[in-house]
Write an enzyme that holds these catalytic residues in place. Structure first.
Site, PDB file in Angstrom:
ATOM      1  N   HIS A   1       0.865  -1.073  -0.001  1.00 40.18           N
ATOM      2  CA  HIS A   1      -0.408   0.162  -0.065  1.00 40.18           C
ATOM      3  C   HIS A   1       0.550   0.911  -0.367  1.00 40.18           C
ATOM      4  CE1 HIS A   1       1.123  -0.672   4.396  1.00 40.18           C
ATOM      5  NE2 HIS A   1       0.799   0.556   4.235  1.00 40.18           N
TER       6      HIS A   1
ATOM      7  N   ARG B   1       9.686  -1.005   4.528  1.00 38.06           N
ATOM      8  CA  ARG B   1       9.857  -0.139   2.395  1.00 38.06           C
ATOM      9  C   ARG B   1      10.070  -0.788   1.032  1.00 38.06           C
ATOM     10  NH1 ARG B   1      13.405   4.177   4.795  1.00 38.06           N
ATOM     11  NH2 ARG B   1      11.379   5.238   5.646  1.00 38.06           N
TER      12      ARG B   1
END
Length: 332
Positions: free
Chosen positions: A173, A193
């Site tokens: 997301h 990340r």
């Protein structure tokens, strides 16, 4: 017994993708033009909010959790379970994924996992967000990541103000440019990340990626999680329940004139997104305005909200929860 709502001073976090809309929209005194996050109600060590009223003025939420469990109905958890944020995505956030409780407990020094949800407060025309991916296997996902095929890999979804998204751990997301969001999440600050658009900070350094851990926790193939909001029109208010599960219940309260609230949860976290009014107890009246964030302790049996306000309200899981989400692999 404390019959005072606990109002909090937000903690602001500067981010490479932040802006100034927290000041423009809510009047907050932000630290810079790159302020990305308002931690509105938080007991997480990376940003604890402080009570600004009543007998506990000056106390941090984590202190109260440890020293006054009666405020929270002796909720059975080893830490305050929720965190409320407002995020200003002035630029695209990194593409990321969050771990489950089990994975975080094992690999992140006992941290909670991170399941969250977003209420879109505002966004620019034509705004999108990233929710999910198109890979069918982890091998395909790894290959597309290594080859930089991000445009083909990532799913983008158009958004508009008032939309709600449930983002369970394992979901790829990212918020995108021009989006202002209220986020309800588990009390966790663990993010893996995957892609950061090759950006560099003011010193010319790229931010760290966490590709191995991301591949460990990502859900493949992607699973869309739909919600079925329940709307109840009561005298003086419209109550929309977005989600109710083992992590949290999240509702929107549209107060139209006056609404009497019977407290049935251990505690409530309330954020005022629009309007103004008053919270009235048998003893006192507390003014409410846009940008206020407060907690209703367990001791409240009943209170009244007067005025015209829009609030996002969350609470910890109840026993015998009723689930209001359905999981499907269909594409939106």
């Amino acid at each position: 017994m404390n019959n005072t709502p606990l109002f909090f001073a937000p903690v602001f976090q500067e981010r490479i993708w932040g802006g100034n809309r927290l000041r423009e929209q809510f009047g907050y005194d932000i630290p810079s033009e790159r302020t990305g996050e308002c931690w509105a109600i938080s007991a997480h060590p990376n940003g604890q909010t402080t009570v600004i009223n009543g007998p506990f003025q000056g106390k941090m939420l984590g202190e109260l959790w440890n020293d006054h469990p009666e405020l929270f109905g002796h909720f059975p958890a080893d830490r305050f379970p929720l965190l409320t944020k407002i995020l200003d995505a002035n630029a695209d956030l990194s593409v990321q994924v969050h771990p489950s409780d089990e994975y975080a407990r094992t690999y992140e020094h006992g941290e909670l996992g991170k399941t969250e949800c977003w209420y879109i407060i505002d966004c620019k025309e034509g705004a999108e967000l990233i929710y999910g991916h198109h890979a069918k296997t982890k091998e395909e996902l790894r290959q597309m990541m290594e080859e930089g095929q991000w445009h083909e890999l990532l799913r983008k979804i158009p958004i508009r103000p008032g939309d709600f998204f449930y983002v369970p751990s394992g979901t790829v997301h990212a918020l995108c440019e021009g989006t202002l969001v209220l986020e309800t999440q588990q009390s966790s600050d663990t993010t893996y990340r995957m892609y950061d658009y090759d950006r560099v900070d003011e010193e010319g350094n790229k931010r760290e990626l966490h590709l191995d851990k991301a591949l460990d926790v990502v859900t493949v193939p992607h699973v869309d999680v739909y919600y079925e909001p329940r709307v109840i029109q009561t005298t003086g208010a419209k109550i929309t329940t977005f989600v109710q599960n083992e992590y949290f219940t999240v509702q929107k309260w549209d107060i139209e004139h006056e609404w009497v609230v019977e407290q049935t949860d251990r505690f409530l976290l309330v954020s005022v997104l629009e309007g103004k009014g008053d919270l009235c107890t048998a003893q006192e009246t507390y003014p409410l305005k846009k940008g206020d964030h407060f907690l209703i302790p367990y001791s409240f049996d009943c209170f009244t909200i007067q005025g015209q306000l829009q609030c996002i309200v969350s609470s910890p899981p109840r026993e015998n929860n009723v689930f209001s989400i359905h999981m499907t692999t269909k594409v939106r």
